[in-house]
Write a protein that holds these residues in place. Structure first.
Motif, PDB file in Angstrom:
ATOM      1  N   HIS A  87       1.260   4.260  -2.821  1.00 12.54           N
ATOM      2  CA  HIS A  87       1.158   5.665  -2.442  1.00 12.54           C
ATOM      3  C   HIS A  87       2.361   6.441  -3.005  1.00 12.54           C
ATOM      4  CE1 HIS A  87       0.448   8.691   1.134  1.00 12.54           C
ATOM      5  NE2 HIS A  87       0.152   9.209  -0.037  1.00 12.54           N
ATOM      6  N   THR A 117      -7.073   7.882  -2.968  1.00 14.39           N
ATOM      7  CA  THR A 117      -7.886   8.785  -2.135  1.00 14.39           C
ATOM      8  C   THR A 117      -7.037   9.469  -1.057  1.00 14.39           C
ATOM      9  OG1 THR A 117      -8.517   7.101  -0.524  1.00 14.39           O
ATOM     10  CG2 THR A 117      -9.880   7.276  -2.462  1.00 14.39           C
ATOM     11  N   TYR A 118      -5.922   8.845  -0.634  1.00 11.57           N
ATOM     12  CA  TYR A 118      -5.033   9.513   0.341  1.00 11.57           C
ATOM     13  C   TYR A 118      -4.574  10.868  -0.216  1.00 11.57           C
ATOM     14  CZ  TYR A 118      -4.126   4.730   2.219  1.00 11.57           C
ATOM     15  OH  TYR A 118      -4.208   3.458   2.700  1.00 11.57           O
ATOM     16  N   CYS A 172      -8.866  -3.644  -2.050  1.00 13.20           N
ATOM     17  CA  CYS A 172      -9.049  -2.197  -1.828  1.00 13.20           C
ATOM     18  C   CYS A 172      -7.739  -1.418  -1.834  1.00 13.20           C
ATOM     19  CB  CYS A 172      -9.784  -1.961  -0.514  1.00 13.20           C
ATOM     20  SG  CYS A 172      -8.796  -2.451   0.922  1.00 13.20           S
ATOM     21  N   ALA A 173      -6.637  -2.076  -1.487  1.00 12.21           N
ATOM     22  CA  ALA A 173      -5.342  -1.372  -1.393  1.00 12.21           C
ATOM     23  C   ALA A 173      -4.875  -0.837  -2.740  1.00 12.21           C
ATOM     24  CB  ALA A 173      -4.276  -2.285  -0.801  1.00 12.21           C
ATOM     25  N   THR A 208       0.829  -1.201   0.000  1.00 12.30           N
ATOM     26  CA  THR A 208       0.000   0.000   0.000  1.00 12.30           C
ATOM     27  C   THR A 208       0.868   1.258   0.000  1.00 12.30           C
ATOM     28  OG1 THR A 208      -1.599  -1.249   1.308  1.00 12.30           O
ATOM     29  CG2 THR A 208      -1.938   1.113   1.168  1.00 12.30           C
ATOM     30  N   ASN A 218      -7.037   2.613  -2.512  1.00 13.11           N
ATOM     31  CA  ASN A 218      -7.007   3.480  -1.326  1.00 13.11           C
ATOM     32  C   ASN A 218      -5.991   4.617  -1.435  1.00 13.11           C
ATOM     33  OD1 ASN A 218      -9.105   2.356   0.103  1.00 13.11           O
ATOM     34  ND2 ASN A 218      -7.825   0.963   1.282  1.00 13.11           N
TER      35      ASN A 218
END
Ligand SMILES: *Cc1c(COP(=O)(O)O)cnc(C)c1O
Length: 379
Positions: A63, A92-93, A85-86, A59, A89
Motif C-alpha cells: 500500500h 483497490t484501496y 490476493c494481497a 500488505t 488488494n
C-alpha cells in the motif's frame, strides 16, 4: 502414530525468546524501541545497495509503495495474476484498477512478452499504467532483467512483491531490489516471521523515509502532534522486530534447510511419471519457501485434489497453488491479458509440506502417500 505434518511451520530456535523478554522488561512493546532500528539496519546491510523500513504487514508495505508512486483514483496498475490476493488488494484501496497479466512457464511469474503487449494495449486505450507489480512466487525470482528493460522502455516503475522471496537471489542479487520499490512479508508462515510484519525496500532513501513517515501517522517532527498529510498506523512494533531480528540471524540456515527439503523431494519423486517440480533457471537461487509439484492426471491417473484428500486423511497439510486473481470472483470485472498458463498451474499444482524441520521420516510418509495414489490406479 499420525502426528500432523503442517505445510509450513515457523521455527524459533534463535534469540526470539530472549528478545521478547528484553522488549517486555524495557517496556518497549509498541512502535518505539531498539529492535526496530536494529532489524532495519541489519536487513539493509544485507541488501547492500538498498534500505528497508519495517511495517506491520506485507500488505501495508505494498500500500505504501503504491502511495509513494502516486497511484490514485482511476489509475491502472499492472499486476501478476498468479499470486496471493494481497498483491492486488492495495491497488483497490487507492481506487485504482488492477490489470492482470498471465505467467510464463520457466518461473511461473509474470510473462515479459504479455507484459509488453498489455502496456501497448492499455496505452492504445489512453490508459498508460502507473506501475507494474511483479511477484517472486514461492520464492522463485521473476525474469527481472527482461521486466526492467520493459519498465525502462515505457517509463513505468516496478514494485517487486518479494513477500515470498526473502533470501532468494537473482544473478547474485537479493530479491526485493528489482524495482523502484520492493516489498517483503514476515507473516507467520513465510520463510522468516515477525508474527505479522513486512518491509518496504528501495535504493531511494527518500522513498524509504517517506514510507516510514506515512507508516507512523505522518507525524511531523514536533513536540506536539502536527500533521500535513493523512498517514497510516503501519509501523512494525518492537516485539515483532525482536522476533524478526532473531529470525533474520538464521535466514541463511533456514533457506538452506528449505532447499534441502526441495532436493529430497526431487530425489524421492524422480521416478514418478507425471509429477514434475519447478527447476531453477540458471543464475537463480530460490529460497524454496514452498516445494510445489505439478501433477499431470492423464499420466498419473490422479489429480491434485485426489492427492490433497489423501494427505488430509493422513493428517498431512497440503494446499493448492494460488488461484490466479483474474479467476477470483472479487476481481472478475478487471482486465486480464494472457492465456491459460497460470490457470493450468492452478489446476495441476499442489504445495507439499515444506517446513525447515521436516524429517526424512516425514518425507517418507508424504512420498508413500503419493506413491499409493499410483498403485490405486494400476491395481
Ligand atoms: C504473504 C504475501 C503478501 C502479503 O503479506 P502479509 O504480510 O500477509 O500482509 C503479499 N504478496 C504475496 C505474494 C504474499 O505471499
Amino acid at each position: 502414530m499420525n502426528t500432523p505434518i503442517l505445510l509450513s511451520s515457523p521455527i524459533f530456535d534463535g534469540k526470539e525468546q530472549t528478545n521478547i523478554q528484553k522488549a517486555l522488561e524495557k517496556g518497549f512493546i509498541a512502535t518505539n524501541g531498539s529492535f526496530i532500528s536494529k532489524f532495519e539496519q541489519k536487513f539493509s546491510q544485507r541488501l547492500k545497495t538498498h534500505q528497508i523500513t519495517a511495517v506491520n504487514s506485507g500488505t501495508s508495505a505494498l500500500h505504501l509503495a503504491l502511495i509513494h508512486l502516486g497511484v490514485g483514483l482511476g489509475d491502472e496498475v499492472i499486476c501478476q495474476s498468479f499470486t496471493f490476493c494481497a498483491s492486488a488488494n492495495p491497488i483497490t484501496y487507492l481506487g485504482a484498477v488492477p490489470v492482470f497479466v498471465d505467467s510464463e512457464k520457466d518461473t511461473w511469474n509474470i510473462s515479459p512478452e504479455i507484459l509488453e503487449d498489455t502496456i501497448l494495449s492499455r496505452i492504445s486505450k489512453g490508459k498508460k499504467p502507473k506501475a507494474i507489480i511483479t511477484v517472486d512466487l514461492f520464492g522463485m525470482p521473476a525474469k527481472h532483467h527482461e521486466i526492467l528493460e520493459i519498465s525502462k522502455k515505457y517509463k513505468i516503475p516496478v514494485i517487486e512483491d518479494a513477500a515470498e522471496a526473502v533470501g532468494s537471489l537473482y544473478h547474485g542479487q537479493p530479491c526485493g531490489i528489482f524495482g523502484e520499490l520492493g516489498v517483503f512479508s514476515f507473516n507467520g508462515n513465510k520463510i522468516i516471521t515477525t508474527g505479522g510484519g513486512g518491509a518496504v525496500v528501495s535504493a531511494n532513501v527518500e522513498a524509504i523515509n517517506n514510507a516510514r513517515y506515512l507508516s507512523m501517522q505522518a507525524r511531523e517532527n514536533t513536540h506536539y502532534y502536527e500533521h500535513f498529510k493523512v498517514g497510516y498506523n503501519y509501523r512494525m512494533n518492537n516485539i515483532s522486530a525482536g522476533i524478526g531480528l532473531a529470525q533474520f540471524e538464521n535466514l541463511d540456515k533456514k533457506v538452506k534447510k528449505r532447499r534441502a527439503v526441495f532436493d529430497n523431494y526431487k530425489e524421492m519423486l524422480k521416478n514418478f511419471e507425471g509429477i514434475s517440480l519447478l527447476e531453477e533457471p540458471s543464475g537463480v537461487y530460490c529460497n524454496r519457501w514452498l516445494t510445489t509439484i505439478l501433477i499431470d492426471p492423464k499420466v498419473t491417473g490422479f489429480s491434485n485434489e485426489d492427492l490433497r484428500l489423501a494427505f488430509q486423511k493422513h493428517n498431512i497439510e497440503s494446499r493448492f497453488l494460488w488461484k490466479p486473481l483474474h479467476m477470483q470472483p472479487v476481481f472478475l470485472d478487471y482486465p486480464y491479458y494472457g492465456g491459460n498458463t497460470s490457470s493450468s498451474l492452478f489446476y495441476k499444482g499442489i504445495c507439499l509440506p515444506s517446513s525447515e524441520n521436516l524429517s526424512i521420516e516425514d518425507l517418507e510418509r508424504i512420498v508413500t502417500i503419493i506413491s499409493k495414489q499410483f498403485k490405486y490406479v494400476f491395481k
